[in-house]
Scaffold this motif. Sequence first.
Motif, PDB file in Angstrom:
ATOM      1  N   LEU A   1       0.666  -1.119   0.120  1.00 39.14           N
ATOM      2  CA  LEU A   1      -0.133  -0.292   0.122  1.00 39.14           C
ATOM      3  C   LEU A   1       0.724   1.285  -0.052  1.00 39.14           C
ATOM      4  O   LEU A   1       0.607   2.399  -0.652  1.00 39.14           O
ATOM      5  CB  LEU A   1      -0.971  -0.021   1.398  1.00 39.14           C
ATOM      6  N   GLU A   2       2.054   1.324   0.888  1.00 38.52           N
ATOM      7  CA  GLU A   2       2.927   2.491   0.834  1.00 38.52           C
ATOM      8  C   GLU A   2       3.412   2.758  -0.521  1.00 38.52           C
ATOM      9  O   GLU A   2       3.600   3.890  -1.125  1.00 38.52           O
ATOM     10  CB  GLU A   2       3.943   2.261   1.855  1.00 38.52           C
ATOM     11  N   SER A   3       4.008   1.574  -1.187  1.00 42.02           N
ATOM     12  CA  SER A   3       4.522   1.668  -2.382  1.00 42.02           C
ATOM     13  C   SER A   3       3.273   2.091  -3.666  1.00 42.02           C
ATOM     14  O   SER A   3       3.775   2.932  -4.245  1.00 42.02           O
ATOM     15  CB  SER A   3       5.238   0.432  -2.906  1.00 42.02           C
ATOM     16  N   ALA A   4       2.522   1.698  -3.276  1.00 41.70           N
ATOM     17  CA  ALA A   4       1.206   2.269  -4.185  1.00 41.70           C
ATOM     18  C   ALA A   4       1.006   3.794  -4.122  1.00 41.70           C
ATOM     19  O   ALA A   4       0.924   4.344  -5.155  1.00 41.70           O
ATOM     20  CB  ALA A   4       0.065   1.405  -4.062  1.00 41.70           C
ATOM     21  N   VAL A   5       0.922   4.121  -3.072  1.00 45.15           N
ATOM     22  CA  VAL A   5       0.614   5.527  -2.592  1.00 45.15           C
ATOM     23  C   VAL A   5       1.661   6.493  -3.236  1.00 45.15           C
ATOM     24  O   VAL A   5       1.597   7.179  -3.969  1.00 45.15           O
ATOM     25  CB  VAL A   5       0.362   5.857  -1.380  1.00 45.15           C
ATOM     26  N   ASN A   6       3.057   5.887  -3.180  1.00 49.71           N
ATOM     27  CA  ASN A   6       4.440   6.696  -3.572  1.00 49.71           C
ATOM     28  C   ASN A   6       4.238   6.695  -5.098  1.00 49.71           C
ATOM     29  O   ASN A   6       4.379   7.674  -5.922  1.00 49.71           O
ATOM     30  CB  ASN A   6       5.531   6.152  -3.183  1.00 49.71           C
ATOM     31  N   TYR A   7       3.867   5.590  -5.908  1.00 57.17           N
ATOM     32  CA  TYR A   7       4.023   5.429  -7.302  1.00 57.17           C
ATOM     33  C   TYR A   7       2.922   6.325  -7.826  1.00 57.17           C
ATOM     34  O   TYR A   7       3.048   7.142  -8.682  1.00 57.17           O
ATOM     35  CB  TYR A   7       3.481   4.076  -7.727  1.00 57.17           C
TER      36      TYR A   7
ATOM     37  N   LYS B   1      -8.005   5.676  -3.113  1.00 62.26           N
ATOM     38  CA  LYS B   1      -9.160   6.621  -3.395  1.00 62.26           C
ATOM     39  C   LYS B   1     -10.140   6.707  -2.319  1.00 62.26           C
ATOM     40  O   LYS B   1     -10.311   7.722  -1.946  1.00 62.26           O
ATOM     41  CB  LYS B   1      -9.780   6.644  -4.983  1.00 62.26           C
ATOM     42  N   ASP B   2     -10.575   5.502  -2.083  1.00 63.03           N
ATOM     43  CA  ASP B   2     -11.597   5.456  -1.057  1.00 63.03           C
ATOM     44  C   ASP B   2     -11.079   5.929   0.433  1.00 63.03           C
ATOM     45  O   ASP B   2     -11.709   6.791   1.108  1.00 63.03           O
ATOM     46  CB  ASP B   2     -12.017   3.857  -0.880  1.00 63.03           C
TER      47      ASP B   2
ATOM     48  N   LEU C   1       1.417   1.565 -12.486  1.00 65.20           N
ATOM     49  CA  LEU C   1       2.042   0.411 -11.702  1.00 65.20           C
ATOM     50  C   LEU C   1       1.281  -0.183 -10.553  1.00 65.20           C
ATOM     51  O   LEU C   1       1.760  -0.946 -10.098  1.00 65.20           O
ATOM     52  CB  LEU C   1       3.709   0.937 -11.386  1.00 65.20           C
ATOM     53  N   VAL C   2       0.187   0.578 -10.413  1.00 64.40           N
ATOM     54  CA  VAL C   2      -0.569   0.294  -9.418  1.00 64.40           C
ATOM     55  C   VAL C   2      -1.752  -0.623  -9.698  1.00 64.40           C
ATOM     56  O   VAL C   2      -2.577  -0.276 -10.815  1.00 64.40           O
ATOM     57  CB  VAL C   2      -1.123   1.488  -8.448  1.00 64.40           C
ATOM     58  N   SER C   3      -2.003  -1.817  -8.945  1.00 61.57           N
ATOM     59  CA  SER C   3      -3.333  -2.432  -9.593  1.00 61.57           C
ATOM     60  C   SER C   3      -4.586  -1.643  -9.127  1.00 61.57           C
ATOM     61  O   SER C   3      -4.633  -0.818  -8.540  1.00 61.57           O
ATOM     62  CB  SER C   3      -3.518  -3.856  -8.755  1.00 61.57           C
ATOM     63  N   GLU C   4      -5.445  -2.020  -9.817  1.00 64.18           N
ATOM     64  CA  GLU C   4      -6.814  -1.532  -9.991  1.00 64.18           C
ATOM     65  C   GLU C   4      -7.356  -1.549  -8.359  1.00 64.18           C
ATOM     66  O   GLU C   4      -8.076  -0.516  -8.161  1.00 64.18           O
ATOM     67  CB  GLU C   4      -7.919  -2.211 -10.866  1.00 64.18           C
ATOM     68  N   LYS C   5      -7.236  -2.458  -7.657  1.00 60.62           N
ATOM     69  CA  LYS C   5      -8.022  -2.540  -6.253  1.00 60.62           C
ATOM     70  C   LYS C   5      -7.231  -1.815  -5.324  1.00 60.62           C
ATOM     71  O   LYS C   5      -7.788  -0.837  -4.396  1.00 60.62           O
ATOM     72  CB  LYS C   5      -7.972  -3.950  -5.928  1.00 60.62           C
TER      73      LYS C   5
END
Length: 359
Positions: free
Chosen positions: A330-336, A354-355, A344-348
């Motif tokens: 989750l941290e990596s996804a937020v940074n990306y 976003k939610d 690079l981040v999956s849809e879910k």
Amino acid sequence: MENCLSDGKELCVYKLKNHQGLYDNDLVISWKELAHERKLFCPECGAKVRLAAGQIVEPYFAHYDKKECSYGNVIESEESRKAKRLLYMLLKESFPEAKIHARYKLLNGLYASVYAVLPNASDIAIEFRRQNLSVEQFRIREAYYKEHNIRSIFVLPIDLDKDKRQLSWYQELIHKSMDFAVFLNVFKETLLFKKSFEYVINGSRSIEIFSKEYKIQDLTLNMDGTFRCDFDKQCDSFQYNLEKRIENQERELREEKIRRQEEQMRLKIAKESQQKALRESVEREAIRYAKYREQIHQKELLNNSLKMKQQLKEKQLNQELPDWVRMDVLESAVNYMREGKAYLVSEKYRQLIKDLGLL
């Protein structure tokens, strides 16, 4: 007028004076007696003439009465009369055995001021004129003398020598014809010789004049019409020195050109060096600024990461995160997503972020 006829023989008034301007009084008296006896005649119209031989003006012959005579009615200044007498005496002294004429009529109807008929050489004509001839008139005379193999000498009055820097157009005509120009000063009784030297330095046309003055009584002519004096030798010396000066000036100009080129190259190199130093300085400043911006960015990322971890921890404690969420992912996804790399981040995870309002 200069000439008259007596018993079919030509008499010229210039014979009445010597080089010192002194009258031959015996000859004056003899001609006066001929005039009194009405034995002097105009060579053109045949009318009787008289002799004027005073102490103030130059001697001349004149009609007793005004007549329509083109020869006798020519009006001349005292300067012109004396000039022709001096030139007449120059020919007389140069060629004692020759026939010397004043105002000699040529075959083409024109007149030479004074003229020498040489038995064993080409004739010599001297032209003295106070006014410039037209180019066409000059060419006519020049061509006539060349065609008849007559040595011609064109003499100008000294008051036409007005410009010391160069010859006038008419003087240049004479210069090209004789290779020099000559001026008669009747007051000093001298001949001033002038030769023009034209040259080009650094694309610029220049003229220098060499001149030398001689007493006319000290001069005589050679059979080929050249003057017996050192003028040609002096001209050669002047030309030699002039060529040396030109050579030195051209060398100095070349050296100055090389110095200017070297100075321009030095300035060019200095300018290029300054520009290079400026570019390097700008590049160093840009690198420093980029590093500074990167440091700020990293601090912002760190602060955002800490803030996000705090938020995630709070949400985890409040049991707001689904069981499938891994905190590191989750941290990596937020940074990306913050870096614009949402692809690079999956849809879910994108939906979850976003939610949760993590961006």
